[in-house]
Design a protein around this motif. Sequence first.
Motif, PDB file in Angstrom:
ATOM      1  N   LYS A   8     -16.982 -51.698  18.317  1.00 44.85           N
ATOM      2  CA  LYS A   8     -15.900 -50.976  18.976  1.00 44.85           C
ATOM      3  C   LYS A   8     -15.826 -49.542  18.470  1.00 44.85           C
ATOM      4  N   ARG A   9     -15.378 -48.634  19.335  1.00 48.19           N
ATOM      5  CA  ARG A   9     -15.315 -47.223  18.969  1.00 48.19           C
ATOM      6  C   ARG A   9     -13.995 -46.853  18.313  1.00 48.19           C
ATOM      7  N   GLY A  10     -12.947 -47.567  18.621  1.00 45.82           N
ATOM      8  CA  GLY A  10     -11.630 -47.284  18.076  1.00 45.82           C
ATOM      9  C   GLY A  10     -10.781 -48.524  18.210  1.00 45.82           C
ATOM     10  N   GLN A  11      -9.558 -48.461  17.693  1.00 44.91           N
ATOM     11  CA  GLN A  11      -8.710 -49.637  17.719  1.00 44.91           C
ATOM     12  C   GLN A  11      -7.290 -49.254  18.134  1.00 44.91           C
ATOM     13  N   PRO A  12      -6.846 -49.702  19.325  1.00 50.69           N
ATOM     14  CA  PRO A  12      -5.447 -49.485  19.697  1.00 50.69           C
ATOM     15  C   PRO A  12      -4.543 -50.392  18.872  1.00 50.69           C
ATOM     16  N   ASN A  13      -3.232 -50.284  19.079  1.00 54.27           N
ATOM     17  CA  ASN A  13      -2.289 -51.163  18.393  1.00 54.27           C
ATOM     18  C   ASN A  13      -2.657 -52.615  18.652  1.00 54.27           C
ATOM     19  N   GLU A  14      -2.693 -53.450  17.595  1.00 56.11           N
ATOM     20  CA  GLU A  14      -3.166 -54.831  17.737  1.00 56.11           C
ATOM     21  C   GLU A  14      -2.282 -55.670  18.660  1.00 56.11           C
ATOM     22  N   LYS A  15      -1.057 -55.215  18.952  1.00 56.81           N
ATOM     23  CA  LYS A  15      -0.177 -55.961  19.844  1.00 56.81           C
ATOM     24  C   LYS A  15      -0.445 -55.663  21.319  1.00 56.81           C
ATOM     25  N   GLU A  16      -1.270 -54.682  21.596  1.00 54.54           N
ATOM     26  CA  GLU A  16      -1.491 -54.279  22.988  1.00 54.54           C
ATOM     27  C   GLU A  16      -2.338 -55.311  23.730  1.00 54.54           C
ATOM     28  N   ASN A  17      -1.927 -55.602  24.947  1.00 53.27           N
ATOM     29  CA  ASN A  17      -2.654 -56.525  25.808  1.00 53.27           C
ATOM     30  C   ASN A  17      -2.236 -56.303  27.241  1.00 53.27           C
ATOM     31  N   LEU A  18      -3.030 -56.760  28.179  1.00 52.19           N
ATOM     32  CA  LEU A  18      -2.660 -56.683  29.587  1.00 52.19           C
ATOM     33  C   LEU A  18      -3.340 -57.787  30.369  1.00 52.19           C
ATOM     34  N   ILE A  19      -2.661 -58.238  31.402  1.00 51.31           N
ATOM     35  CA  ILE A  19      -3.179 -59.233  32.333  1.00 51.31           C
ATOM     36  C   ILE A  19      -3.354 -58.559  33.683  1.00 51.31           C
ATOM     37  N   PHE A  20      -4.492 -58.768  34.328  1.00 44.11           N
ATOM     38  CA  PHE A  20      -4.721 -58.130  35.624  1.00 44.11           C
ATOM     39  C   PHE A  20      -5.340 -59.116  36.596  1.00 44.11           C
ATOM     40  N   ASP A  21      -5.048 -58.900  37.861  1.00 40.20           N
ATOM     41  CA  ASP A  21      -5.602 -59.733  38.932  1.00 40.20           C
ATOM     42  C   ASP A  21      -5.471 -58.950  40.224  1.00 40.20           C
ATOM     43  N   PHE A  22      -6.581 -58.477  40.749  1.00 42.32           N
ATOM     44  CA  PHE A  22      -6.531 -57.763  42.026  1.00 42.32           C
ATOM     45  C   PHE A  22      -7.842 -57.952  42.772  1.00 42.32           C
ATOM     46  N   THR A  23      -7.779 -57.766  44.065  1.00 47.20           N
ATOM     47  CA  THR A  23      -8.911 -58.027  44.946  1.00 47.20           C
ATOM     48  C   THR A  23      -9.139 -56.850  45.882  1.00 47.20           C
ATOM     49  N   LEU A  24     -10.405 -56.469  46.029  1.00 46.23           N
ATOM     50  CA  LEU A  24     -10.790 -55.519  47.075  1.00 46.23           C
ATOM     51  C   LEU A  24     -11.150 -56.321  48.317  1.00 46.23           C
ATOM     52  N   ASP A  25     -10.408 -56.107  49.397  1.00 46.85           N
ATOM     53  CA  ASP A  25     -10.652 -56.830  50.642  1.00 46.85           C
ATOM     54  C   ASP A  25     -12.047 -56.524  51.177  1.00 46.85           C
ATOM     55  N   LYS A  26     -12.632 -57.491  51.887  1.00 46.50           N
ATOM     56  CA  LYS A  26     -14.001 -57.326  52.390  1.00 46.50           C
ATOM     57  C   LYS A  26     -14.143 -56.139  53.337  1.00 46.50           C
ATOM     58  N   GLU A  27     -13.046 -55.740  54.015  1.00 48.67           N
ATOM     59  CA  GLU A  27     -13.118 -54.555  54.873  1.00 48.67           C
ATOM     60  C   GLU A  27     -13.248 -53.294  54.030  1.00 48.67           C
ATOM     61  N   VAL A  28     -12.584 -53.290  52.867  1.00 48.29           N
ATOM     62  CA  VAL A  28     -12.729 -52.170  51.941  1.00 48.29           C
ATOM     63  C   VAL A  28     -14.142 -52.156  51.370  1.00 48.29           C
ATOM     64  N   LYS A  43     -10.218 -60.182  37.635  1.00 50.28           N
ATOM     65  CA  LYS A  43      -9.091 -60.828  36.968  1.00 50.28           C
ATOM     66  C   LYS A  43      -9.422 -61.093  35.515  1.00 50.28           C
ATOM     67  N   GLY A  44      -8.381 -61.167  34.695  1.00 52.66           N
ATOM     68  CA  GLY A  44      -8.607 -61.469  33.300  1.00 52.66           C
ATOM     69  C   GLY A  44      -7.478 -60.993  32.419  1.00 52.66           C
ATOM     70  N   GLU A  45      -7.755 -61.013  31.141  1.00 55.09           N
ATOM     71  CA  GLU A  45      -6.792 -60.587  30.123  1.00 55.09           C
ATOM     72  C   GLU A  45      -7.544 -59.771  29.081  1.00 55.09           C
ATOM     73  N   LEU A  46      -7.028 -58.589  28.772  1.00 48.53           N
ATOM     74  CA  LEU A  46      -7.614 -57.742  27.751  1.00 48.53           C
ATOM     75  C   LEU A  46      -6.663 -57.661  26.576  1.00 48.53           C
ATOM     76  N   SER A  47      -7.202 -57.766  25.372  1.00 45.07           N
ATOM     77  CA  SER A  47      -6.370 -57.765  24.174  1.00 45.07           C
ATOM     78  C   SER A  47      -7.025 -56.921  23.090  1.00 45.07           C
ATOM     79  N   ALA A  48      -6.186 -56.254  22.306  1.00 46.37           N
ATOM     80  CA  ALA A  48      -6.700 -55.493  21.174  1.00 46.37           C
ATOM     81  C   ALA A  48      -7.122 -56.406  20.040  1.00 46.37           C
ATOM     82  N   GLN A  49      -6.683 -57.660  20.067  1.00 43.65           N
ATOM     83  CA  GLN A  49      -7.056 -58.605  19.026  1.00 43.65           C
ATOM     84  C   GLN A  49      -8.457 -59.158  19.266  1.00 43.65           C
ATOM     85  N   GLN A  50      -9.142 -59.449  18.192  1.00 40.85           N
ATOM     86  CA  GLN A  50     -10.517 -59.938  18.254  1.00 40.85           C
ATOM     87  C   GLN A  50     -10.570 -61.307  18.934  1.00 40.85           C
ATOM     88  N   GLU A  51     -11.558 -61.481  19.816  1.00 40.15           N
ATOM     89  CA  GLU A  51     -11.862 -62.755  20.469  1.00 40.15           C
ATOM     90  C   GLU A  51     -10.696 -63.296  21.298  1.00 40.15           C
TER      91      GLU A  51
END
Length: 271
Positions: free
Chosen positions: A101-121, A138-146
């Motif tokens: 890793k190049r740097g480390q944000p706050n270890e409490k930081e995380n986000l959940i995402f889920d979005f779709t590009l429609d086939k017409e797009v 879709k997925g979950e990103l976390s500053a914590q390892q693993e």
Amino acid sequence: NLSAFGWTPPDDAVRLFSDLQISGNKDALTAFKLKQITVKNRFATHAFSNVDFRFKQDQSLKTVQQLEAREHPFVFKGNFEYSSLGLLIENALREAFLLPKRGQPNEKENLIFDFTLDKEVVKALYPKVVAPENIRFKGELSAQQEQSNFEFDLPYIAYLGYLFQDISFTSSLKNLNEITYFQAKKIEGKNFTLANVFLTTRNENNQLKGALAGQFGKSEKRDFLIDFTYQQEEENARFDFNTIDLNLGKNKWSIDDSSPTLSYNNNSRSV
């Protein structure tokens, strides 16, 4: 000009036209609207309905949501700083691809995402894709390892002079039996072309091991298979090659007893 950013094939000349409206105050962004959206490529012009994103914050929880997105809702929420988003994404990819890793944000930081590009797009962005399908991220990103996990499929992307076509990628750092699975129909660089590439990594006896296989150029059979063990040693990333099988023309090469090693220095970027 989306093609200029490497998001779409340059020959397709994909361009986005839209009216942009941003609302908010000195403390926070509250709305981001795209109106009269048109996507033009070499072959056709596509018009799309308006897109309206709303931004909310409840203490440390931030939410980004697309209004009136019933078929393919956009969800983006978590405890994060907008300034750290790029680093969270990059670190999750680096962790999945065995890179430091190049740097480390706050270890409490995380986000959940889920979005779709429609086939017409997808059809507008990638006009040469036959029978395009929806693209889901879709997925979950976390500053914590693993703790990160995510999956996506892309028909095309260009990055740092490399072209990737028909990508499928799954990473679950919580699943040590198979941490990542990556496949691509084609990978092109300045001096090489690989086809039908796949990479898997796994945890075996507390060691990170992986397998990489694929074809050279337009070959119709598997040309290489590499089984390796990865270790991170302070400034150096070390790969110990357990077995290497290569098919070069009519000759088959196999290395399975000398355990060659490749070491990459992160500071000097040398091998």
